[in-house]
Write a protein that holds these residues in place. Structure first.
Motif, mmCIF file in Angstrom:
data_model
loop_
_atom_site.group_PDB
_atom_site.id
_atom_site.type_symbol
_atom_site.label_atom_id
_atom_site.label_comp_id
_atom_site.label_asym_id
_atom_site.label_seq_id
_atom_site.Cartn_x
_atom_site.Cartn_y
_atom_site.Cartn_z
ATOM 1 N N LYS A 6 -32.126 -38.568 -25.951
ATOM 2 C CA LYS A 6 -32.513 -39.342 -24.772
ATOM 3 C C LYS A 6 -31.913 -38.719 -23.516
ATOM 4 O O LYS A 6 -30.727 -38.363 -23.501
ATOM 5 C CB LYS A 6 -32.058 -40.790 -24.911
ATOM 6 N N ASN A 7 -32.717 -38.591 -22.462
ATOM 7 C CA ASN A 7 -32.255 -37.965 -21.229
ATOM 8 C C ASN A 7 -31.045 -38.676 -20.632
ATOM 9 O O ASN A 7 -30.979 -39.912 -20.614
ATOM 10 C CB ASN A 7 -33.373 -37.945 -20.187
ATOM 11 N N VAL A 8 -30.105 -37.899 -20.143
ATOM 12 C CA VAL A 8 -28.939 -38.409 -19.421
ATOM 13 C C VAL A 8 -29.158 -38.124 -17.938
ATOM 14 O O VAL A 8 -29.290 -36.960 -17.544
ATOM 15 C CB VAL A 8 -27.641 -37.731 -19.916
ATOM 16 N N ARG A 9 -29.171 -39.174 -17.134
ATOM 17 C CA ARG A 9 -29.460 -39.015 -15.699
ATOM 18 C C ARG A 9 -28.165 -38.731 -14.936
ATOM 19 O O ARG A 9 -27.576 -39.606 -14.306
ATOM 20 C CB ARG A 9 -30.173 -40.258 -15.171
ATOM 21 N N LEU A 10 -27.752 -37.494 -14.986
ATOM 22 C CA LEU A 10 -26.474 -37.085 -14.405
ATOM 23 C C LEU A 10 -26.366 -37.373 -12.918
ATOM 24 O O LEU A 10 -25.276 -37.663 -12.411
ATOM 25 C CB LEU A 10 -26.253 -35.584 -14.636
ATOM 26 N N LEU A 11 -27.482 -37.261 -12.201
ATOM 27 C CA LEU A 11 -27.459 -37.390 -10.745
ATOM 28 C C LEU A 11 -28.120 -38.685 -10.292
ATOM 29 O O LEU A 11 -28.804 -38.721 -9.274
ATOM 30 C CB LEU A 11 -28.149 -36.182 -10.101
ATOM 31 N N TYR A 12 -27.939 -39.750 -11.056
ATOM 32 C CA TYR A 12 -28.469 -41.050 -10.681
ATOM 33 C C TYR A 12 -28.153 -41.324 -9.193
ATOM 34 O O TYR A 12 -27.045 -41.031 -8.741
ATOM 35 C CB TYR A 12 -27.814 -42.127 -11.553
ATOM 36 N N PRO A 13 -29.136 -41.833 -8.423
ATOM 37 C CA PRO A 13 -30.393 -42.490 -8.809
ATOM 38 C C PRO A 13 -31.603 -41.563 -8.997
ATOM 39 O O PRO A 13 -32.715 -42.064 -9.162
ATOM 40 C CB PRO A 13 -30.640 -43.437 -7.645
ATOM 41 N N SER B 163 -28.335 -44.051 -17.657
ATOM 42 C CA SER B 163 -28.681 -43.807 -16.256
ATOM 43 C C SER B 163 -27.393 -43.854 -15.435
ATOM 44 O O SER B 163 -26.598 -42.909 -15.499
ATOM 45 C CB SER B 163 -29.728 -44.815 -15.765
ATOM 46 N N PHE B 164 -27.140 -44.936 -14.705
ATOM 47 C CA PHE B 164 -25.981 -44.968 -13.804
ATOM 48 C C PHE B 164 -24.648 -44.755 -14.529
ATOM 49 O O PHE B 164 -23.820 -43.942 -14.103
ATOM 50 C CB PHE B 164 -25.944 -46.293 -13.051
ATOM 51 N N MET B 165 -24.431 -45.463 -15.629
ATOM 52 C CA MET B 165 -23.135 -45.383 -16.315
ATOM 53 C C MET B 165 -22.922 -44.051 -17.030
ATOM 54 O O MET B 165 -21.838 -43.794 -17.549
ATOM 55 C CB MET B 165 -22.986 -46.542 -17.304
ATOM 56 N N HIS B 166 -23.955 -43.223 -17.052
ATOM 57 C CA HIS B 166 -23.827 -41.879 -17.630
ATOM 58 C C HIS B 166 -23.989 -40.808 -16.546
ATOM 59 O O HIS B 166 -24.356 -39.667 -16.839
ATOM 60 C CB HIS B 166 -24.879 -41.656 -18.715
ATOM 61 N N SER B 167 -23.694 -41.168 -15.307
ATOM 62 C CA SER B 167 -23.926 -40.249 -14.194
ATOM 63 C C SER B 167 -22.623 -39.803 -13.551
ATOM 64 O O SER B 167 -21.575 -40.459 -13.685
ATOM 65 C CB SER B 167 -24.804 -40.921 -13.142
ATOM 66 N N LEU B 168 -22.700 -38.698 -12.838
ATOM 67 C CA LEU B 168 -21.533 -38.203 -12.101
ATOM 68 C C LEU B 168 -21.115 -39.151 -10.982
ATOM 69 O O LEU B 168 -19.906 -39.319 -10.750
ATOM 70 C CB LEU B 168 -21.835 -36.802 -11.548
ATOM 71 N N PRO B 169 -22.062 -39.801 -10.263
ATOM 72 C CA PRO B 169 -21.647 -40.796 -9.272
ATOM 73 C C PRO B 169 -20.815 -41.921 -9.881
ATOM 74 O O PRO B 169 -19.840 -42.375 -9.279
ATOM 75 C CB PRO B 169 -22.978 -41.325 -8.725
#
Length: 208
Positions: A154-161, A112-118
């Protein structure tokens, strides 16, 4: 992907795209890429995955120790370069902020967060405060980790949140593709270093 695959891919990508110009930058590139390519997995939660977290921490410490040793042994100019482009106050403040972001990321769900662009943007900005030269290598290696994980199931949440995520479900962490990528990344890294030392290594080796 396994940790060693991420390190192999991230290091090769940082060297080939970042194109460090001298031995000092090569050392910084490899050290930074070693950290950037695995830092995302600090958010794992299962007991088996906890061992991967320990590997992330170990890789980070080894990268720092190796860089400090090479600077001490061969006087690569890292300390002088750091003092020209940063200072101890920025180092302490930056490291504190970096650790804080990692602690937050560790408490979030995996990928989630640690795998996101933010996260890439925030951590890169903090590194810019600490030592700007590290930023390109960190961005490349962390993005390589995220890109590789997109091929997993497993889905990667690129645009977390945002809860939206992406997964191509083409491979497993320890499958054949992961092993092939690990081998390819390692070969590219050694090839780059071989060419680099062939072109500039005489002066470096002579300085040793």
């Amino acid at each position: 992907m396994t940790g060693k695959t991420h390190v192999a891919i991230g290091t090769a990508a940082a060297l080939l795209i970042g194109q460090p110009e001298n031995i000092r930058e090569v050392v910084l590139c490899i050290g930074t890429a070693s950290v950037g390519s695995v830092i995302s997995d600090i958010d794992v939660s299962t007991s088996e995955a906890r061992r991967d977290v320990n590997k992330v921490i170990a890789i980070t410490l080894l990268a720092v120790i190796a860089t400090v040793f090479m600077e001490y042994q061969w006087k690569l100019g890292i300390t002088a370069s750091f003092m020209r482009n940063s200072n101890l106050v920025r180092l302490v403040m930056g490291m504190t902020a970096f650790l804080g972001v990692c602690i937050f990321g560790k408490s979030r769900p995996h990928r989630s967060f640690m795998h996101s662009l933010p996260a890439v943007g925030i951590l890169s900005f903090i590194l810019y405060i600490i030592y700007p030269i590290l930023v390109p290598y960190f961005i490349i290696s962390m993005l390589s980790h995220i890109a590789a994980d997109i091929f997993n199931y497993k889905n990667v949440r690129l645009l977390y949140p945002l809860k939206w995520g992406i997964s191509l479900d083409l491979c497993r962490a320890d499958g054949l593709i992961s092993k092939v990528l690990c081998g390819a990344g390692s070969l590219l890294t050694f090839f780059y270093l071989g060419v680099f030392l062939w072109r500039t290594g005489m002066n470096f080796l002579g300085g040793m």
